[in-house]
Design a protein around this motif. Structure first.
Motif, PDB file in Angstrom:
ATOM      1  N   THR A 244       0.818  -1.218   0.000  1.00 17.05           N
ATOM      2  CA  THR A 244       0.000   0.000   0.000  1.00 17.05           C
ATOM      3  C   THR A 244       0.850   1.265   0.000  1.00 17.05           C
ATOM      4  OG1 THR A 244      -0.124  -0.029   2.424  1.00 17.05           O
ATOM      5  CG2 THR A 244      -1.905  -1.136   1.204  1.00 17.05           C
ATOM      6  N   ARG A 245       2.185   1.117   0.009  1.00 15.09           N
ATOM      7  CA  ARG A 245       3.080   2.273   0.012  1.00 15.09           C
ATOM      8  C   ARG A 245       4.193   2.039  -0.998  1.00 15.09           C
ATOM      9  NH1 ARG A 245       3.006   5.478   4.800  1.00 15.09           N
ATOM     10  NH2 ARG A 245       5.253   5.825   4.732  1.00 15.09           N
ATOM     11  N   GLN A 246       4.769   3.104  -1.525  1.00 16.95           N
ATOM     12  CA  GLN A 246       5.887   3.055  -2.459  1.00 16.95           C
ATOM     13  C   GLN A 246       6.963   4.019  -1.952  1.00 16.95           C
ATOM     14  OE1 GLN A 246       5.940   0.939  -5.211  1.00 16.95           O
ATOM     15  NE2 GLN A 246       4.023   0.150  -4.384  1.00 16.95           N
ATOM     16  N   ARG A 247       7.601   3.633  -0.861  1.00 16.99           N
ATOM     17  CA  ARG A 247       8.539   4.517  -0.178  1.00 16.99           C
ATOM     18  C   ARG A 247       9.851   3.774   0.072  1.00 16.99           C
ATOM     19  NH1 ARG A 247       7.722   9.720   1.321  1.00 16.99           N
ATOM     20  NH2 ARG A 247       8.083   9.398   3.536  1.00 16.99           N
ATOM     21  N   ALA A 248      10.690   4.369   0.874  1.00 16.73           N
ATOM     22  CA  ALA A 248      11.942   3.757   1.297  1.00 16.73           C
ATOM     23  C   ALA A 248      12.116   4.012   2.791  1.00 16.73           C
ATOM     24  CB  ALA A 248      13.124   4.333   0.521  1.00 16.73           C
ATOM     25  N   ALA A 249      12.845   3.145   3.444  1.00 24.05           N
ATOM     26  CA  ALA A 249      13.132   3.312   4.867  1.00 24.05           C
ATOM     27  C   ALA A 249      14.492   2.703   5.160  1.00 24.05           C
ATOM     28  CB  ALA A 249      12.049   2.654   5.720  1.00 24.05           C
ATOM     29  N   ALA A 250      15.177   3.242   6.160  1.00 19.82           N
ATOM     30  CA  ALA A 250      16.520   2.759   6.481  1.00 19.82           C
ATOM     31  C   ALA A 250      16.780   2.925   7.965  1.00 19.82           C
ATOM     32  CB  ALA A 250      17.575   3.513   5.667  1.00 19.82           C
ATOM     33  N   ILE A 251      17.702   2.129   8.469  1.00 19.19           N
ATOM     34  CA  ILE A 251      18.090   2.201   9.871  1.00 19.19           C
ATOM     35  C   ILE A 251      19.601   2.055   9.969  1.00 19.19           C
ATOM     36  CG2 ILE A 251      17.768  -0.292  10.246  1.00 19.19           C
ATOM     37  CD1 ILE A 251      16.735   0.437  13.071  1.00 19.19           C
ATOM     38  N   ARG A 252      20.196   2.848  10.846  1.00 17.79           N
ATOM     39  CA  ARG A 252      21.624   2.740  11.114  1.00 17.79           C
ATOM     40  C   ARG A 252      21.809   2.530  12.601  1.00 17.79           C
ATOM     41  NH1 ARG A 252      25.496   7.485   9.216  1.00 17.79           N
ATOM     42  NH2 ARG A 252      24.986   6.565   7.185  1.00 17.79           N
TER      43      ARG A 252
END
Length: 287
Positions: A244-252
């Motif tokens: 349902t989403r077209q995004r990006a996510a990241a974690i450091r």
């Protein structure tokens, strides 16, 4: 009140805090373990005192509990507890992994031998170069659906809904053949792959929710709720994993402290480059 689920082992706060909170909002959670860590207690409705490392004794304790209290399902997100979880679900007649599959996934040499027997290429000592990715996979009957790819390093994970590797037929074929080799059905699976010059090589398989907040990354980037999917499978229902989403996510993650704790920074954005810039900004400000 909904019937509870049994959770075999809470894990670390950074691993289990997010899924446990999400599950507890839907169903009561009874932890099966020697004790409940402080961070987990607000999300638990009870503790069933047992050591999951003691497989036969834990299965017997759970069976006695289930004879008095109806149980909706059994969950774990620990490789060490896969076999006892399979033993428990088999005894109670609940959805879960076949015992042989669970035991193989909990034992890296056995997993490697099983993959080789089914002509799936595992990573070897010579496969040390090439990017690492993990295929966050949902298995619905005979359909193997890669919901997202996590690009990973020891201190960094990122998910992009439009990752070009999602269209790599060699990678997809490797993941599908891995799932078939293990006989996985009705489960969430985390399939690690190294992309070598010789082609994709499997580095490991976790037929349970991944840790390190990867389910959060997948949900923020794609809208797919892996926690809800794992809960649905454990309770014998079919999840909706439509993006349902077209995004990006990241974690450091920060370097571990002397006490073994890790801080982290998590961001989301329109694409992977935006996430990386945001991570550089927050990490730099915290330095």
């Amino acid at each position: 009140m909904p019937q509870p689920v049994l959770l075999l082992g809470a894990g670390r706060a950074a691993h289990g805090g997010y899924p446990l909170a999400r599950i507890a909002a839907v169903r009561p959670v009874v932890l099966v373990g020697a004790s409940a860590p402080g961070w987990a207690r607000p999300f638990l409705s009870g503790l069933l005192a047992a050591d999951p490392a003691q497989e036969a004794e834990t299965a017997e304790t759970v069976a006695r509990y289930a004879a008095r209290h109806p149980v909706a399902g059994v969950l774990t997100w620990s490789r060490a507890h896969l076999a006892v979880a399979a033993r428990v679900t088999g005894r109670l007649g609940l959805p879960g992994l076949p015992y042989e599959t669970a035991a193989a996934c909990a034992d890296p040499p056995a997993l490697r031998a099983l993959l080789v027997r089914h002509r799936v290429l595992p990573a070897g000592p010579e496969d040390t170069e090439g990017p690492l990715v993990s295929a966050e996979t949902v298995v619905l009957d005979d359909e193997v659906r890669i919901t997202a790819l996590t690009r990973t390093t020891p201190l960094h994970h990122s998910v992009h809904a439009h990752d070009g590797l999602l269209h790599n037929r060699f990678l997809r074929r490797t993941v599908e053949r891995t799932v078939r080799a293990l006989g996985l059905t009705h489960t969430v699976a985390h399939v690690g792959v190294r992309l070598t010059r010789r082609g994709p090589r499997v580095t490991g398989v976790a037929p349970h929710l991944p840790g390190d907040l990867i389910p959060w990354l997948v949900e923020r980037a794609t809208g797919v709720d892996l926690v809800g999917a794992a809960l649905a499978f454990a309770c014998g229902t079919v999840p909706d994993v439509t993006p349902t989403r077209q995004r990006a996510a990241a974690i450091r993650f920060a370097e571990p402290t002397g006490a073994g704790r890790r801080g982290y920074w998590a961001v989301e954005g329109d694409d992977a480059h935006q996430c990386e810039r945001a991570l550089e900004g927050v990490a730099g400000a915290a330095a």
